[in-house]
Scaffold this active site. Structure first.
Site, PDB file in Angstrom:
ATOM      1  N   HIS A   9       0.827  -1.216   0.000  1.00  8.31           N
ATOM      2  CA  HIS A   9       0.000   0.000   0.000  1.00  8.31           C
ATOM      3  C   HIS A   9       0.861   1.265   0.000  1.00  8.31           C
ATOM      4  CE1 HIS A   9       1.012   0.759   4.217  1.00  8.31           C
ATOM      5  NE2 HIS A   9       0.820  -0.531   4.428  1.00  8.31           N
ATOM      6  N   ARG A  60      -5.988   0.717   4.302  1.00  7.71           N
ATOM      7  CA  ARG A  60      -4.860   1.266   3.549  1.00  7.71           C
ATOM      8  C   ARG A  60      -4.526   0.409   2.332  1.00  7.71           C
ATOM      9  NH1 ARG A  60      -3.287  -0.765   8.490  1.00  7.71           N
ATOM     10  NH2 ARG A  60      -1.411  -2.043   8.686  1.00  7.71           N
ATOM     11  N   GLU A  87      -1.542  -7.074   7.577  1.00 11.42           N
ATOM     12  CA  GLU A  87      -0.188  -6.831   8.055  1.00 11.42           C
ATOM     13  C   GLU A  87       0.102  -7.714   9.263  1.00 11.42           C
ATOM     14  OE1 GLU A  87       2.775  -6.336   7.864  1.00 11.42           O
ATOM     15  OE2 GLU A  87       3.111  -4.164   7.743  1.00 11.42           O
ATOM     16  N   HIS A 177       0.710  -5.670   2.459  1.00  8.44           N
ATOM     17  CA  HIS A 177       1.483  -4.920   3.447  1.00  8.44           C
ATOM     18  C   HIS A 177       2.945  -5.358   3.443  1.00  8.44           C
ATOM     19  CE1 HIS A 177      -2.373  -3.552   5.197  1.00  8.44           C
ATOM     20  NE2 HIS A 177      -2.778  -4.729   4.771  1.00  8.44           N
TER      21      HIS A 177
END
Length: 226
Positions: A9, A60, A87, A177
């Site tokens: 991201h 995100r 993440e 991520h």
């Protein structure tokens, strides 16, 4: 040959404030949105047709995926959002400034937590379950994860959802991520447990793998986006 594209991201609010985030759901910054557009524009020049987009359940990554889809002109693509692509969970570190943790715990310890494969951060006393995970067993919610833990939950998604589509000759786009992409790269490239600490994944810099019919890597290219 088939293409697998990985994108971290764009800059998030936590990236900007230099804090640990993990499963905390923070948005992109204006710069992060701009980076997502740039990544999508760079990818659009390759004119790759995808059949599916994979991302986490964190905004995100989702925001970045939507922007990239818009830029490559493939908004119609089905998109799967999975907690398995979230993440890495930073446990009791999340929300703390990274420089502050170096003062508290020492640079060497923080380096092991951040870059090592097996080291877990300090764990939360109890897992924190948000509405996004209400339909899942509470056992999926970690109190904190090492990169090894993140890889363990990620690989089943690779095997069940991404690899079969690639084996069918369909290009796949994964927007996730830094840590989970590092874990996937470790798996794909067969990087050692010690070697992974030298692998970095920059925000919004598409990584393009060209794979053969058995998903062996024929080439790896990184699109440098200004």
């Amino acid at each position: 040959m088939v293409k697998l594209v990985l994108i971290r991201h764009g800059e998030s609010a936590a990236n900007f404030s230099n804090t640990y985030t993990g499963w905390s759901d923070v948005p992109l910054t204006p710069l992060g949105v701009h980076q997502a557009h740039d990544a999508g524009q760079a990818l659009a020049k390759l004119a790759l047709p995808f059949s599916h987009v994979h991302t986490s359940v964190l905004k995100r990554a989702i925001q970045t995926a939507y922007v990239v889809q818009d830029e490559i002109g493939q908004n119609w693509l089905p998109i799967t959002k999975s907690w398995r692509l979230n993440e890495r969970h930073y446990g009791a570190l999340r929300g703390l400034n990274k420089d502050k943790t170096r003062e508290l715990f020492g640079k060497a310890q923080v380096a092991r937590w951040r870059r090592g494969f097996c080291a877990r951060p300090p764990l939360l006393a109890q897992p924190r379950r948000s509405r996004a995970y209400q339909s899942f067993p509470v056992t999926i919610i970690p109190r904190g994860e090492s990169l090894k833990d993140a890889e363990r939950r990620l690989i089943p998604y690779w095997l069940d959802e991404i690899a079969p589509r690639l084996l069918a000759g369909e290009n796949q786009l994964v927007v996730a991520h830094g840590s989970t992409l590092r874990a996937l790269i470790k798996y794909l490239e067969q990087i050692s447990d010690t070697g992974i600490d030298r692998v970095e994944v920059a925000n919004a810099q598409p990584i393009i793998y060209t794979l053969d019919a058995q998903l062996n890597i024929l080439a790896k290219d990184i699109l440098t986006v200004s």
